[in-house]
Design an enzyme around this catalytic site. Structure first.
Site, PDB file in Angstrom:
ATOM      1  NE  ARG A  46      41.852  45.615  42.204  1.00  0.00           N
ATOM      2  CZ  ARG A  46      42.230  45.556  43.434  1.00  0.00           C
ATOM      3  NH1 ARG A  46      42.112  46.643  44.633  1.00  0.00           N
ATOM      4  NH2 ARG A  46      43.276  45.103  43.193  1.00  0.00           N
ATOM      5  N   GLY A  47      39.671  43.341  42.489  1.00  0.00           N
ATOM      6  CA  GLY A  47      40.053  42.042  44.126  1.00  0.00           C
ATOM      7  C   GLY A  47      39.036  41.295  43.902  1.00  0.00           C
ATOM      8  CB  ALA A  48      38.158  37.612  44.390  1.00  0.00           C
ATOM      9  NE  ARG A  89      38.715  41.062  35.707  1.00  0.00           N
ATOM     10  CZ  ARG A  89      40.068  41.728  37.141  1.00  0.00           C
ATOM     11  NH1 ARG A  89      39.405  41.904  37.835  1.00  0.00           N
ATOM     12  NH2 ARG A  89      40.963  41.614  36.731  1.00  0.00           N
ATOM     13  CD  GLN A 192      46.142  45.183  39.097  1.00  0.00           C
ATOM     14  OE1 GLN A 192      47.447  45.511  39.258  1.00  0.00           O
ATOM     15  NE2 GLN A 192      45.693  44.748  38.882  1.00  0.00           N
ATOM     16  CG  ASP A 233      42.101  36.856  41.852  1.00  0.00           C
ATOM     17  OD1 ASP A 233      42.813  37.143  41.970  1.00  0.00           O
ATOM     18  OD2 ASP A 233      41.250  37.942  41.621  1.00  0.00           O
ATOM     19  CG  ASN A 243      46.766  36.830  43.643  1.00  0.00           C
ATOM     20  OD1 ASN A 243      46.212  37.398  43.996  1.00  0.00           O
ATOM     21  ND2 ASN A 243      48.041  37.928  44.106  1.00  0.00           N
ATOM     22  CE  LYS A 244      45.990  41.019  39.109  1.00  0.00           C
ATOM     23  NZ  LYS A 244      45.704  41.195  37.878  1.00  0.00           N
TER      24      LYS A 244
HETATM   25  O1  MRU Z   1      42.954  41.687  38.422  1.00  0.00           O
HETATM   26  P1  MRU Z   1      42.716  42.245  39.856  1.00  0.00           P
HETATM   27  O2  MRU Z   1      43.087  43.884  40.354  1.00  0.00           O
HETATM   28  O3  MRU Z   1      40.958  41.624  40.150  1.00  0.00           O
HETATM   29  O4  MRU Z   1      43.046  41.338  40.551  1.00  0.00           O
HETATM   30  C1  MRU Z   1      43.246  40.862  42.266  1.00  0.00           C
HETATM   31  C2  MRU Z   1      43.733  39.991  42.756  1.00  0.00           C
HETATM   32  O5  MRU Z   1      44.658  39.171  41.872  1.00  0.00           O
HETATM   33  C3  MRU Z   1      43.974  39.880  44.315  1.00  0.00           C
HETATM   34  O6  MRU Z   1      45.478  40.143  44.787  1.00  0.00           O
HETATM   35  C4  MRU Z   1      43.475  39.322  44.579  1.00  0.00           C
HETATM   36  O7  MRU Z   1      42.075  39.336  44.242  1.00  0.00           O
HETATM   37  C5  MRU Z   1      43.515  38.850  46.363  1.00  0.00           C
HETATM   38  S1  MRU Z   1      41.843  40.369  46.838  1.00  0.00           S
HETATM   39  C6  MRU Z   1      41.402  40.135  48.062  1.00  0.00           C
END
Ligand code: MRU
Length: 343
Positions: A46-48, A89, A192, A233, A243-244
């Site tokens: 996970r993470g963009a 996603r 996270q 993201d 973002n999250k």
């Molecule tokens: O749902 P996730 O864990 O994929 O969400 C991740 C985030 O929101 C991060 O802050 C974002 O992807 C930036 S990662 C460098």
């Protein structure tokens, strides 16, 4: 940099299973595009940027299977594989960006596509790490000595090719001796912050204090942080930042308390095709992520839950967007365009 969530080894993709961290450090091997799409959807990875890199290797795996089945017309049918990956996603643009970049190679390929596509996927991976190192330098330059920083979610090595975006800035600022204390939001409901950010910072010997989401405004009111540093993201053309979930409330509170708000993200996260955050699709995940903690139900029986997992912070609340191409202070469409055109 001790943590690497994605690697290509002995002809297969290996992903560190982030669902099990920090209790278990286990890798899973992937040899089918359907399994790679599932890994993205189920948040093994996970993470963009990490999702984008994984999708690039997913395209290699898809092309390998298609070529084995039909060497003369291997690209026929691969659209189906792209769709599988793209549907995993919806919010992180890096996923679609990586698929398009891999597709862009097809015209150059003659014969077996694997070697060519693998080189491209590895380049995407290495470029992401280089971008993170550069953002680390640029972001750390903005931070004054003796600052304390709050971060949200995990925008670290685990969420990228390595080093991290927000955590890259924090790593660089720590290395420069500027950081008094790092705070991490636990980041409900997937945790996270508590599970991943705390773990990866501690792997590098960087002390971290967790706070409950609800403690963030009070932390700011008490003067205990000078910067909020987060990843993204998807960043819209006008500088609005997805973002999250929980990022928006941090930005609102930061402005109220005079705390600076920085977003660190590579240009692969910038989507100049969406004019503003209103056009960014926001993923909603299962209510169970809120109603349960692990396998255990914690909510009252019969309660329902709404679980949007991203939000949009308006550009007006952002002090700086840091990319590998430069820093955009007080972002707007004109400045974002100028930064994107800066090779
Ligand atoms: O749902 P996730 O864990 O994929 O969400 C991740 C985030 O929101 C991060 O802050 C974002 O992807 C930036 S990662 C460098």
């Amino acid at each position: 940099m001790s943590v690497r969530p994605i690697r290509w080894h002995e002809d297969s993709l290996k992903l560190l299973d982030q669902r099990l961290l920090p209790g278990e450090v286990t890798e899973i091997s992937y040899d089918s595009v359907a399994a790679v799409a599932d890994a993205i959807r189920d948040m093994v990875v996970r993470g963009a940027p990490a999702i984008g890199i994984t999708a690039a290797f997913g395209v290699v795996i898809a092309a390998r299977s298609r070529y084995a089945e039909n060497p003369d017309n291997w690209w026929e049918g691969i659209e189906q594989d792209f769709r599988l990956l793209a549907d995993a996603r919806p919010t992180a643009i890096n996923l679609f960006w990586a698929i398009e970049r891999m597709r862009g190679c097809f015209d150059e390929i003659d014969g077996d596509p694997v070697e060519y596509l693998l080189a491209e996927a590895k380049a995407i991976h290495e470029e992401d790490i280089a971008a993170n190192m550069r953002m680390g330098e640029l972001g750390a330059d903005l931070i004054g000595a003796g600052s304390s920083i709050l971060t949200h979610c995990n925008a670290g090595a685990l969420a990228t090719g390595g080093y991290g975006t927000a955590l890259g800035v924090i790593r660089s600022a720590v290395a420069e001796g500027k950081v008094e204390q790092v705070f991490a939001d636990e980041t409900r409901p997937w945790l996270q912050g508590a599970r991943l950010t705390a773990w990866e910072l501690l792997q590098d010997g960087i002390p971290v204090s967790l706070i409950a989401e609800g403690a963030a405004s009070w932390l700011m009111q008490q003067g205990k942080v000078q910067w909020i540093v987060v990843g993204s993201d998807r960043i819209a053309a006008n500088g609005d930042v997805a973002n999250k979930i929980g990022t928006y409330q941090l930005a609102v509170s930061a402005r109220h308390h005079g705390v600076k708000f920085m977003v660190a993200a590579p240009t692969s996260t910038v989507d100049m095709n969406v004019a503003s955050g209103a056009d960014i699709p926001i993923e909603t995940r299962s209510a169970d992520e809120l109603l349960k903690c692990g396998d255990k139900t914690v909510a009252a029986a019969g309660a329902s839950a709404w679980n949007p997992v991203f939000d949009v912070t308006p550009a007006a609340l952002v002090d700086a967007i840091v990319t590998e191409r430069g820093v955009v202070e007080k972002p707007d469409t004109e400045k974002m365009l100028a930064m994107m055109q800066n090779a």
